[in-house]
Design a protein around this motif. Structure first.
Motif, PDB file in Angstrom:
ATOM      1  N   VAL A  72      14.522  -5.615   0.014  1.00  0.00           N
ATOM      2  CA  VAL A  72      14.364  -6.918  -0.620  1.00  0.00           C
ATOM      3  C   VAL A  72      13.568  -6.757  -1.924  1.00  0.00           C
ATOM      4  N   ALA A  73      12.470  -6.018  -1.843  1.00  0.00           N
ATOM      5  CA  ALA A  73      11.641  -5.842  -3.038  1.00  0.00           C
ATOM      6  C   ALA A  73      12.405  -5.144  -4.152  1.00  0.00           C
ATOM      7  N   SER A  74      13.313  -4.238  -3.767  1.00  0.00           N
ATOM      8  CA  SER A  74      14.024  -3.478  -4.801  1.00  0.00           C
ATOM      9  C   SER A  74      15.072  -4.325  -5.515  1.00  0.00           C
ATOM     10  N   THR A  75      15.483  -5.427  -4.916  1.00  0.00           N
ATOM     11  CA  THR A  75      16.490  -6.245  -5.593  1.00  0.00           C
ATOM     12  C   THR A  75      15.855  -7.257  -6.546  1.00  0.00           C
ATOM     13  N   VAL A  76      14.537  -7.444  -6.403  1.00  0.00           N
ATOM     14  CA  VAL A  76      13.875  -8.478  -7.208  1.00  0.00           C
ATOM     15  C   VAL A  76      14.061  -8.278  -8.725  1.00  0.00           C
ATOM     16  N   PRO A  77      13.848  -7.065  -9.253  1.00  0.00           N
ATOM     17  CA  PRO A  77      13.987  -6.909 -10.705  1.00  0.00           C
ATOM     18  C   PRO A  77      15.365  -7.318 -11.223  1.00  0.00           C
ATOM     19  N   LEU A  78      16.417  -6.936 -10.497  1.00  0.00           N
ATOM     20  CA  LEU A  78      17.751  -7.306 -10.943  1.00  0.00           C
ATOM     21  C   LEU A  78      17.951  -8.807 -10.866  1.00  0.00           C
ATOM     22  N   THR A 108       0.815  -1.220   0.000  1.00  0.00           N
ATOM     23  CA  THR A 108       0.000   0.000   0.000  1.00  0.00           C
ATOM     24  C   THR A 108       0.848   1.269   0.000  1.00  0.00           C
ATOM     25  N   ASP A 109       2.169   1.135   0.006  1.00  0.00           N
ATOM     26  CA  ASP A 109       3.006   2.331   0.035  1.00  0.00           C
ATOM     27  C   ASP A 109       3.172   2.888  -1.380  1.00  0.00           C
ATOM     28  N   GLN A 110       2.397   3.916  -1.682  1.00  0.00           N
ATOM     29  CA  GLN A 110       2.379   4.419  -3.058  1.00  0.00           C
ATOM     30  C   GLN A 110       3.700   5.036  -3.494  1.00  0.00           C
ATOM     31  N   GLN A 111       4.374   5.693  -2.533  1.00  0.00           N
ATOM     32  CA  GLN A 111       5.625   6.329  -2.935  1.00  0.00           C
ATOM     33  C   GLN A 111       6.636   5.276  -3.384  1.00  0.00           C
ATOM     34  N   PHE A 112       6.613   4.119  -2.724  1.00  0.00           N
ATOM     35  CA  PHE A 112       7.514   3.043  -3.133  1.00  0.00           C
ATOM     36  C   PHE A 112       7.256   2.675  -4.588  1.00  0.00           C
ATOM     37  N   TRP A 113       5.999   2.488  -4.935  1.00  0.00           N
ATOM     38  CA  TRP A 113       5.676   2.057  -6.305  1.00  0.00           C
ATOM     39  C   TRP A 113       5.912   3.163  -7.313  1.00  0.00           C
ATOM     40  N   ARG A 114       5.684   4.397  -6.861  1.00  0.00           N
ATOM     41  CA  ARG A 114       5.969   5.526  -7.749  1.00  0.00           C
ATOM     42  C   ARG A 114       7.465   5.562  -8.069  1.00  0.00           C
ATOM     43  N   SER A 115       8.277   5.455  -7.021  1.00  0.00           N
ATOM     44  CA  SER A 115       9.719   5.457  -7.215  1.00  0.00           C
ATOM     45  C   SER A 115      10.160   4.244  -8.030  1.00  0.00           C
ATOM     46  N   PHE A 116       9.512   3.138  -7.783  1.00  0.00           N
ATOM     47  CA  PHE A 116       9.790   1.919  -8.536  1.00  0.00           C
ATOM     48  C   PHE A 116       9.565   2.173 -10.025  1.00  0.00           C
ATOM     49  N   GLY A 117       8.430   2.789 -10.334  1.00  0.00           N
ATOM     50  CA  GLY A 117       8.106   3.102 -11.723  1.00  0.00           C
ATOM     51  C   GLY A 117       9.133   4.038 -12.336  1.00  0.00           C
ATOM     52  N   ILE A 118       9.535   5.051 -11.559  1.00  0.00           N
ATOM     53  CA  ILE A 118      10.522   6.006 -12.066  1.00  0.00           C
ATOM     54  C   ILE A 118      11.830   5.292 -12.369  1.00  0.00           C
ATOM     55  N   ASN A 162       9.769  12.621  -6.714  1.00  0.00           N
ATOM     56  CA  ASN A 162      10.283  12.155  -7.994  1.00  0.00           C
ATOM     57  C   ASN A 162      11.587  11.381  -7.878  1.00  0.00           C
ATOM     58  N   TYR A 163      11.892  10.945  -6.687  1.00  0.00           N
ATOM     59  CA  TYR A 163      13.105  10.165  -6.498  1.00  0.00           C
ATOM     60  C   TYR A 163      12.978   8.783  -7.141  1.00  0.00           C
ATOM     61  N   PRO A 164      14.046   8.289  -7.755  1.00  0.00           N
ATOM     62  CA  PRO A 164      14.038   6.879  -8.152  1.00  0.00           C
ATOM     63  C   PRO A 164      14.169   5.987  -6.910  1.00  0.00           C
ATOM     64  N   LEU A 165      13.974   4.718  -7.112  1.00  0.00           N
ATOM     65  CA  LEU A 165      13.823   3.804  -5.982  1.00  0.00           C
ATOM     66  C   LEU A 165      14.997   3.795  -5.009  1.00  0.00           C
ATOM     67  N   GLN A 166      16.211   3.701  -5.539  1.00  0.00           N
ATOM     68  CA  GLN A 166      17.338   3.562  -4.621  1.00  0.00           C
ATOM     69  C   GLN A 166      17.554   4.827  -3.797  1.00  0.00           C
ATOM     70  N   ASP A 213      22.075   3.419  -8.820  1.00  0.00           N
ATOM     71  CA  ASP A 213      22.573   4.756  -8.507  1.00  0.00           C
ATOM     72  C   ASP A 213      21.561   5.535  -7.677  1.00  0.00           C
ATOM     73  N   TYR A 214      22.011   6.102  -6.557  1.00  0.00           N
ATOM     74  CA  TYR A 214      21.101   6.939  -5.769  1.00  0.00           C
ATOM     75  C   TYR A 214      21.587   8.371  -5.689  1.00  0.00           C
ATOM     76  N   PHE A 215      22.903   8.569  -5.915  1.00  0.00           N
ATOM     77  CA  PHE A 215      23.494   9.856  -5.587  1.00  0.00           C
ATOM     78  C   PHE A 215      23.086  10.975  -6.537  1.00  0.00           C
ATOM     79  N   GLN A 216      22.996  10.647  -7.834  1.00  0.00           N
ATOM     80  CA  GLN A 216      22.660  11.701  -8.807  1.00  0.00           C
ATOM     81  C   GLN A 216      21.314  12.326  -8.519  1.00  0.00           C
ATOM     82  N   ALA A 217      20.365  11.476  -8.105  1.00  0.00           N
ATOM     83  CA  ALA A 217      19.041  12.017  -7.823  1.00  0.00           C
ATOM     84  C   ALA A 217      19.068  12.925  -6.603  1.00  0.00           C
TER      85      ALA A 217
END
Lengths: 293, 584
Positions: A265-271, A67-77, A225-229, A212-216
């Motif tokens: 954990v969820a963020s590593t799944v796509p890779l 239910t955490d929308q920001q997570f999915w938004r960032s995931f999409g970005i 508008n942050y990407p996931l990492q 990459d998290y630093f550039q954002a």
């Protein structure tokens, strides 16, 4: 293949296997710990009681995550960034590496361009000048700020260039005799035989963009508008670096460790999904490119 | 442009006049508007023109602008995302449009736009530096350290707020600063000009030694007072198997690997051990009429001797040097450790132990006492962070007006129980950190706010009518619930917040009130010229030396060598600069 059956050599190879397996497990441990944390209760996590097995098993973190929308938004970005960024990376890598792979006899200015490229690889403008360029070109706060400044990954260019150099000259001669132009040669001959190298540089780009998290942090001025990492990096603040007592007080009240572990954990799944398909190219690609270069 | 200049001139005139009449104003909005009429008349008589509604609005602590003002802000983002509001009536609120921004918009007719927002800490500071580098800072922005404030002032990027402050600040807001003897304002003053509106750092009270009461009862230990008592208890906690599991698995004192630091700002510092020996670690303070740096004074040696001795005896967590903050605090939660120094809000950790071990009870003690039987504490930088206004922003007073609304109107005025004020004070049921909602991201509260809250809580629990903040009532009720459940033995049902409120607000509040302490006021918190280049390596030298001496890697005598290295490596020069800068 000749294999020696003596006891000594068997023992030696067993030891090597054990060592390699052991190291592989060592790499897995932090990930397993994250998985265990994500399935544990909050008090157990704050109390550092979780090792490799969940304590007080609960999947609450994951139901919260859904239910955490920001997570999915960032995931999409992040997905969009990888799709755009990695494909641009690969296109430009190919287009840069191909002419650079030609010998001086066919491309007289090659050494000059090569020097420029090498120079750009060794020296960069630095954080602040780069920031000013991004700002003054109006890219600030847009997805392109994360894509365009790193559009030509020079390290990848060199890998691919070496791979191209390694292809037999006879192939090129034959193509020229058959009347192929440079574009045809690139698209119909060089690309199909360079799939391992392409997979390698593609994977580098995908992993690079995804992790990459630093550039954002620099270029995106709105946390929405942050990407996931970058989003995840914000969550895992090291409390000992927080100096504002008000905020520390707030942060220390409830540990989000289990919830954050679930996000990691969820963020590593796509890779994890992409990796197995590209990995077989990955190893051969790198060695072929470098050895024959 | 011409019009702007004219307005500015008139604003100035109005401000000067309003400044004179300010003390007569009360903090109610009705009175505010009458005084604004007075000042507008003054303006019109001076300028010989029709009263300018803009000047009127600028001179009044409460008045709205005649037309909408749009201001840009650099702000810290909340830790939680706005998506927690989905499904509630607030769905759709975001950084630029939320309870607090709407409140300011309604009362002041000023609309916020977000220039940048980033999470507090490195990310936010990064954005601030980038804004400074590019020379375009938002109209209102928070900076987290004085060095950046000085940098902004020296580069002429921010506005002088001296007159604006005097003219537009409300009485209660002014009173809050005065509870610190105006030290935050002095800190935000550069070359005699007030360059920022400082946030305040409230007095946390003394740090306490939190002990597992259930362990003490079991081992028949009495309440500690002196350093020797503390040592005895630690020894029992380590060697007498207080958790009764038959294994020698408990650790003594949990200690941060930075050992000491800003008083009351975090948990697990051994500040009290040093102050009991007469030292004031890590602070610039006045000793025998001279300004000195506390960490290089001979008294430090006594404190180090105690800690090194404890460490050698195994009374301090043997792994303290390698544990990070989370690991160390985890010891308190998981029942491995029963002793730690910390301010009242160490309760945030202590309040979770009962979920792991139902017998766990913590009690804070104000110890160890020094020669005069009291604990000595030192205060922090009274200003925690700073709000600055861009130099050419047309409405610099907007910041002060918003401050009035945030910390006077909604908390102390007669309107404080209005629906909108209650909502403003606890926005979204505290699901999103309130100070991340608007441009006023600093805290402003009375120096003795903790004590005031404790008084209100005890009065409320005694059944008295209390005129206080909603969160105080809430804390009192949470703590009350914890007490009831403790009484009836339903320990497992005590929620984390209930236990935290009970430990932090009731137990600690009482102990703090009953134990008067000596207070040392450090005299310097800024950054001098040489500090910019040398302080980092000196600090590193300092913290490494202290850690080595305590863990026994170096003998105690090594301290003298450290002092002479510190002095010759720039410490002396910096001390000189500090003395000079205080002299100014």
């Amino acid at each position: 293949m000749i294999t020696s059956k003596s006891f000594g050599s068997r023992a030696a190879s067993a030891a090597v296997w054990a060592a390699v397996l052991g190291m592989a497990c060592l790499c897995l441990l932090p990930l397993l710990n994250m998985v265990a944390l994500s399935f544990s209760s909050s008090a157990a996590a704050t109390g550092n009681l979780v090792g490799l097995v969940p304590v007080d098993f609960t999947a609450e973190s994951y139901s919260r995550l859904i239910t955490d929308q920001q997570f999915w938004r960032s995931f999409g970005i992040s997905v969009l960034r990888v799709a755009l960024g990695a494909s641009l990376n690969v296109c430009l890598t190919v287009l840069t590496a191909y002419p650079l792979s030609k010998p001086k006899s066919r491309f007289p200015a090659q050494p000059v361009y090569m020097k420029i490229v090498l120079f750009a690889m060794l020296f960069s403008g630095g954080t602040i000048p780069t920031f000013l360029v991004v700002k003054n070109t109006g890219l600030l706060n847009s997805l392109f700020a994360l894509i365009l400044p790193t559009a030509v990954p020079i390290f990848n260019v060199i890998i691919l260039m070496n791979f191209f150099k390694g292809t037999p000259e006879a192939l090129e001669d034959a193509a020229i005799i058959d009347g192929a132009g440079q574009w045809q040669m690139l698209l119909k001959i060089f690309l199909p035989i360079s799939l391992p190298a392409l997979a390698t540089v593609g994977l580098f780009s995908i992993v690079g963009h995804w992790n990459d998290y630093f550039q954002a942090l620099l270029y995106i001025q709105s946390t929405e508008n942050y990407p996931l990492q970058t989003y995840i990096q914000q969550l895992t603040v090291d409390l000992s670096t927080v100096t504002d007592p008000e905020r520390l007080k707030e942060l220390s009240r409830i540990s989000g460790r289990t919830f954050n572990a679930a996000k990691i954990v969820a963020s590593t799944v796509p890779l994890l999904c992409i990796y197995p398909f590209l990995q077989k190219y990955f190893v051969t690609g790198i060695t072929i490119g470098s050895v024959k270069g | 442009m011409k019009r702007t200049k004219k307005i500015l001139c008139m604003c100035m005139a109005a401000l000067l006049l309003a400044g004179c009449s300010a003390p007569a104003e009360t903090s109610s909005k009705a009175d505010g508007s009458s005084s604004s009429q007075a000042s507008s008349q003054a303006v019109s008589s001076q300028a010989g023109e029709e009263p300018d509604p803009w000047a009127e609005a600028a001179a009044d602590p409460w008045a709205a602008y005649p037309e909408q003002v749009v201001y840009t802000v650099g702000k810290q983002a909340p830790d939680a995302s706005y998506s927690v509001l989905d499904g509630t009536e607030y769905e759709g609120d975001d950084e630029a449009n939320n309870i607090r921004t709407r409140f300011y918009e309604k009362h002041l007719n000023a609309k916020m736009e977000v220039a940048f927002s980033a999470a507090a800490g490195e990310a936010y500071d990064q954005q601030v530096s980038m804004a400074i580098v590019s020379g375009e800072i938002p109209d209102i922005m928070m900076v987290t350290d004085r060095a950046t404030l000085v940098q902004l002032a020296e580069n002429d990027l921010i506005a002088d707020l001296t007159e604006v402050y005097d003219a537009t600040i409300s009485d209660v807001t002014r009173d809050i600063y005065e509870s610190y003897d105006n030290r935050p304002l002095k800190d935000a003053t550069i070359d005699g000009k007030l360059m920022a509106i400082p946030g305040t750092c409230i007095d946390t009270g003394a740090e306490m030694l939190w002990l597992r009461q259930d362990w003490m009862d079991k081992l028949s230990l009495s309440a500690p007072k002196t350093m020797e008592d503390v040592e005895k208890i630690l020894d029992a906690f380590v060697n007498q198997d207080p958790d009764g599991n038959g294994q020698n698995d408990t650790v003594g004192l949990a200690l941060s690997n930075s050992i000491y630091g800003k008083y009351g700002s975090t948990v697990l510092y051994a500040n009290n051990v040093f102050t009991a020996c007469g030292a004031v670690p890590g602070q610039w303070y006045e000793k025998d009429g001279e300004v000195v740096y506390g960490s290089v004074q001979p008294e430090m040696k006594d404190g180090l001797k105690v800690l090194a001795d404890w460490y050698a005896k195994g009374l301090i967590d043997p792994q303290m040097a390698v544990r990070n903050f989370d690991d160390s605090t985890a010891l308190l939660v998981n029942g491995q450790c029963g002793a730690a120094f910390g301010p009242w809000w160490l309760a945030n950790y202590a309040g979770q132990t009962h979920l792991v071990d139902a017998n766990a009870r913590w009690t804070p003690y104000v110890v160890p006492t020094g020669e005069d039987g009291k604990v000595t504490m030192f205060t922090n930088n009274p200003s925690e962070n700073y709000l600055v206004v861009r130099k050419d922003f047309e409405h610099p007073e907007l910041l002060v007006k918003m401050l009035n609304y945030t910390y006077d109107y909604t908390r102390f005025s007669e309107h404080k129980n209005d629906e909108e004020c209650l909502e403003f004070e606890a926005p979204y049921d505290s699901a999103i950190y309130l100070r991340s909602l608007g441009p006023i991201s600093v805290n402003l509260d009375y120096f003795d706010a903790i004590n005031r809250a404790y008084d209100d809580i005890t009065a409320y629990q005694a059944g008295e009518e209390v005129d206080t903040f909603p969160w105080v009532i809430q804390s009192a009720e949470l703590a009350g619930a914890a007490m009831e459940k403790l009484e009836s033995g339903q320990v497992a049902d005590i929620g984390i917040y209930e236990m935290i409120s009970y430990y932090g607000r009731c137990l600690a509040g009482e102990v703090l009130k009953e134990n008067p302490v000596n207070v040392v006021y450090p005299v310097f918190f800024g950054v001098t010229a040489s500090m910019q280049t040398k302080w980092e390596s000196l600090s590193k030298l300092e913290s490494e030396t202290m850690l080595k001496i305590i863990t026994g890697e170096q003998p105690l005598e090594h301290f003298d060598e450290f002092v002479s290295t510190w002095k010759s490596a720039g410490g002396d020069a910096i001390t000189q600069e500090v003395v000079e800068s205080i002299g100014e």
